[in-house]
Design an enzyme around this catalytic site. Structure first.
Site, short mmCIF file in Angstrom:
data_model
loop_
_atom_site.label_atom_id
_atom_site.label_comp_id
_atom_site.label_asym_id
_atom_site.label_seq_id
_atom_site.Cartn_x
_atom_site.Cartn_y
_atom_site.Cartn_z
CG HIS A 89 -2.08 0.81 1.23
ND1 HIS A 89 -1.96 2.35 1.35
CD2 HIS A 89 -3.51 0.80 0.55
CE1 HIS A 89 -3.06 2.87 1.18
NE2 HIS A 89 -3.98 1.88 0.76
CG ASP B 51 -8.22 -3.98 -3.10
OD1 ASP B 51 -7.69 -3.15 -3.33
OD2 ASP B 51 -9.74 -3.76 -3.41
C1 SDX Z 1 -6.02 0.31 -3.23
O1 SDX Z 1 -4.25 4.62 -2.11
C2 SDX Z 1 -5.20 4.06 -1.34
O2 SDX Z 1 -5.62 4.26 -0.16
C3 SDX Z 1 -5.76 2.79 -2.27
C4 SDX Z 1 -6.62 1.92 -1.33
C5 SDX Z 1 -8.19 3.05 -1.27
O3 SDX Z 1 -8.83 2.68 -0.21
O4 SDX Z 1 -8.62 3.68 -2.21
O5 SDX Z 1 -6.30 1.73 -0.23
C6 SDX Z 1 -7.18 1.09 -2.28
O6 SDX Z 1 -5.61 0.65 -4.25
C7 SDX Z 1 -5.19 -0.69 -2.31
C8 SDX Z 1 -3.97 -1.10 -3.19
C9 SDX Z 1 -4.61 -2.24 -4.34
N1 SDX Z 1 -3.33 -2.58 -5.19
C10 SDX Z 1 -2.85 -3.73 -4.94
O7 SDX Z 1 -3.04 -4.70 -4.11
C11 SDX Z 1 -1.77 -4.20 -6.16
C12 SDX Z 1 -0.49 -4.80 -5.70
N2 SDX Z 1 0.37 -3.54 -4.68
C13 SDX Z 1 1.26 -3.05 -5.51
O8 SDX Z 1 1.09 -2.83 -6.70
C14 SDX Z 1 1.85 -1.72 -4.90
O9 SDX Z 1 2.00 -2.11 -3.34
C15 SDX Z 1 0.81 -0.52 -4.57
C16 SDX Z 1 0.31 -0.03 -5.98
C17 SDX Z 1 -0.48 -0.71 -3.96
C18 SDX Z 1 1.54 0.71 -3.87
O10 SDX Z 1 2.65 0.90 -4.64
P1 SDX Z 1 3.97 2.02 -4.39
O11 SDX Z 1 3.53 2.72 -3.05
O12 SDX Z 1 4.17 2.87 -5.47
O13 SDX Z 1 5.18 1.11 -4.07
P2 SDX Z 1 6.14 0.76 -5.15
O14 SDX Z 1 5.35 -0.02 -6.17
O15 SDX Z 1 7.16 1.51 -5.03
O16 SDX Z 1 6.80 -0.57 -4.42
C19 SDX Z 1 7.87 -0.21 -3.33
C20 SDX Z 1 8.70 -1.69 -3.11
C21 SDX Z 1 9.06 -2.26 -4.72
O17 SDX Z 1 10.37 -3.04 -4.49
P3 SDX Z 1 11.80 -2.48 -4.77
O18 SDX Z 1 11.76 -1.42 -5.95
O19 SDX Z 1 11.87 -1.31 -3.55
O20 SDX Z 1 12.67 -3.24 -4.74
O21 SDX Z 1 7.89 -2.89 -2.92
C22 SDX Z 1 7.61 -3.88 -4.03
C23 SDX Z 1 8.00 -2.94 -5.48
O22 SDX Z 1 8.49 -3.92 -6.26
N3 SDX Z 1 6.23 -4.18 -4.15
C24 SDX Z 1 5.86 -5.26 -4.22
C25 SDX Z 1 4.46 -5.29 -4.02
N4 SDX Z 1 3.97 -4.04 -3.92
C26 SDX Z 1 5.05 -3.36 -3.88
N5 SDX Z 1 6.38 -6.67 -4.64
C27 SDX Z 1 5.53 -7.54 -4.90
N6 SDX Z 1 4.22 -7.42 -4.68
C28 SDX Z 1 3.39 -6.69 -4.38
N7 SDX Z 1 2.19 -6.62 -4.25
#
Ligand code: SDX
Length: 428
Positions: free
Chosen positions: A307, A364
């Site tokens: 998140h 989710d």
């Molecule tokens: C919602 O914003 C809100 O409030 C949203 C929400 C709401 O109520 O409106 O809460 C609803 O959208 C919840 C999120 C739903 N999405 C997912 O479940 C999709 C999977 N999650 C990711 O795509 C990710 O965690 C996000 C999009 C939710 C957040 O992404 P960020 O904050 O931009 O973080 P990032 O992509 O920069 O990740 C940081 C690190 C990275 O690794 P490094 O580059 O540091 O090595 O964490 C890793 C990412 O690769 N990472 C994951 C991961 N999420 C982040 N690795 C594997 N699986 C994941 N799910």
């Protein structure tokens, strides 16, 4: 009292910028004079460190995993309130008295007829159309039948448009489902409350009696409450941005529906179930998929994990996880997807990669398991999220208009070509 200004040293000069105090949580540096005084702008991809507005609606603490609607902790709201009351709380800022609640509910029932011509628009879609695309189109199309809701100039106009959209949006969500199934479209039954109405419009078959199962109604009510608002997330920021141009409420919400559709945002609840089904079909090898999620060469992500703000358990995920257990037991359903989700959660939460990056289950991760138990098809999960988030989107849009926020127009750091002259085609 903490320091109430910051000093920026640049180009041999010092510049002071005030710190804007918060009730709780992040304080903000007011940089409204930064470019005029220094010629510099800030750069913050994804706005990870940038506040876009002042707001009084929802507060969340990502480190503690806390969420408040108008100051009330989500745990108390989920346990004691109902979705209609939460809609009132988010829109008007206070829990309603009995009279206020009854007046609000009566207004929604007054406006909850949807023009028959809207059915012709739905008929034009193929049954295979993704429900979120249908919902976004129908929401914008509502403007044509309710032109007064476009140009809101007074608080009264705004509240009227809000109650009209709340009244009609449940139809659009129910009708979107019915379209995918090829079923006839039901109108509201004003003997029922908002969630009962949505449930009956969605599932009532003209040739059968309808069973208003209280377990299902209570589960839907709780899920809608838990999705109702979440401060400046992607879709809410979209609604605010579109509304900042003084675009009408319905069209602004239609843009929010489109933003929510994305698999990184609200579309994740659909992606979670598809991921769990894929793992089950692949023999249930949870460890294999945790490794895939960690592999930078592999674009697989553990959907429902991580998140932007929560670096702890999403408090909504905890409530939904318990509700999932209760509902499956109450309905006598054993869902293999839940077993896999629990295994996945256990393995991921013990794995250094997830621990180090503070990746926890989000809202989710479990919600799809409940929707599936309630008989809602996977491609409809994000529509359910949209119905829940509607009062949050409207409340944030209302706050933006009443506070007089300026039109949103960010700047950029340009990395393109230097100035150059046009070259005629025959000389290229
Ligand atoms: C919602 O914003 C809100 O409030 C949203 C929400 C709401 O109520 O409106 O809460 C609803 O959208 C919840 C999120 C739903 N999405 C997912 O479940 C999709 C999977 N999650 C990711 O795509 C990710 O965690 C996000 C999009 C939710 C957040 O992404 P960020 O904050 O931009 O973080 P990032 O992509 O920069 O990740 C940081 C690190 C990275 O690794 P490094 O580059 O540091 O090595 O964490 C890793 C990412 O690769 N990472 C994951 C991961 N999420 C982040 N690795 C594997 N699986 C994941 N799910």
């Amino acid at each position: 009292m903490s320091e109430n200004k910051v000093i920026l040293n640049y180009d041999g000069k010092s510049f002071e910028y005030p710190v804007v105090e918060s009730t709780i949580g992040d304080r903000g540096i007011d940089i409204s004079k930064l470019r005029d005084e220094t010629g510099l702008i800030t750069l913050d991809l994804g706005y990870k460190n940038t506040g876009a507005t002042l707001s009084e609606i929802t507060y969340l603490d990502g480190d503690k995993g806390e969420l408040y609607y108008r100051g009330y902790p989500i745990e108390q709201i989920a346990e004691k309130s109902n979705f209609t009351e939460v809609m009132y709380l988010l829109l008007y800022g206070e829990l309603p008295t009995q009279n206020q609640f009854q007046g609000f509910e009566a207004n929604i029932k007054k406006y909850n007829y949807v023009a028959e011509e809207m059915k012709k628009i739905i008929d034009a879609f193929p049954r295979s159309a993704h429900p979120m695309g249908v919902l976004s189109s129908l929401t914008s199309a509502l403007t044509a039948f309710n032109p007064k809701a476009v140009d809101v100039r007074s608080k009264e106009d705004l509240d009227h448009a809000a109650e009209m959209l709340i009244a009609k949006f449940a139809h659009l969500c129910a009708w979107t489902y019915r379209k995918t199934q090829g079923f006839s479209l039901n109108h509201a039954d004003n003997n029922l409350n908002y969630v009962e109405n949505f449930y009956k419009m969605t599932f009532r078959m003209p040739n059968q009696d309808f069973d208003m199962n209280p377990v299902v109604v209570n589960a839907l009510d709780k899920l809608l409450i838990l999705h109702a608002d979440h401060e400046q997330n992607c879709s809410t920021s979209t609604v605010r941005m579109v509304g900042s141009a003084h675009t009408g409420l319905f069209a602004s919400i239609s843009a929010g529906v489109s933003a929510l559709w994305g698999p990184l945002h609200g579309g994740a609840n659909q992606a979670v179930i598809e991921m769990l089904e894929m793992i089950e079909a692949d023999g249930g090898d949870v460890a294999k998929y945790v490794e895939k999620a960690k592999n930078k060469e592999d674009n697989f992500r553990l959907m429902g994990f991580g998140h932007r703000v929560y670096k702890n358990f999403d408090p909504r995920a905890k409530i939904i996880k318990k509700a999932a257990d209760d509902i499956l037991n109450s309905l006598g359903i054993h869902d293999k997807a839940l077993d896999i989700a629990m295994q996945l959660e256990k393995v991921a939460l013990e794995d250094e990669y997830f621990v180090e990056r503070k990746l926890y289950p989000n809202v989710d991760f479990y919600s799809g398991i409940i929707y599936r138990a309630l008989g809602i098809p996977t491609e409809m999960f994000t529509v359910m999220f949209a119905l829940g988030r509607l009062p949050g989107w409207i409340s944030q849009w209302k706050e933006m208009r009443l506070m007089g926020d300026p039109i949103g127009r960010p700047r950029q750091v340009y990395k393109g070509s230097e100035k150059r002259d046009y070259v005629d085609m025959n000389l290229r």
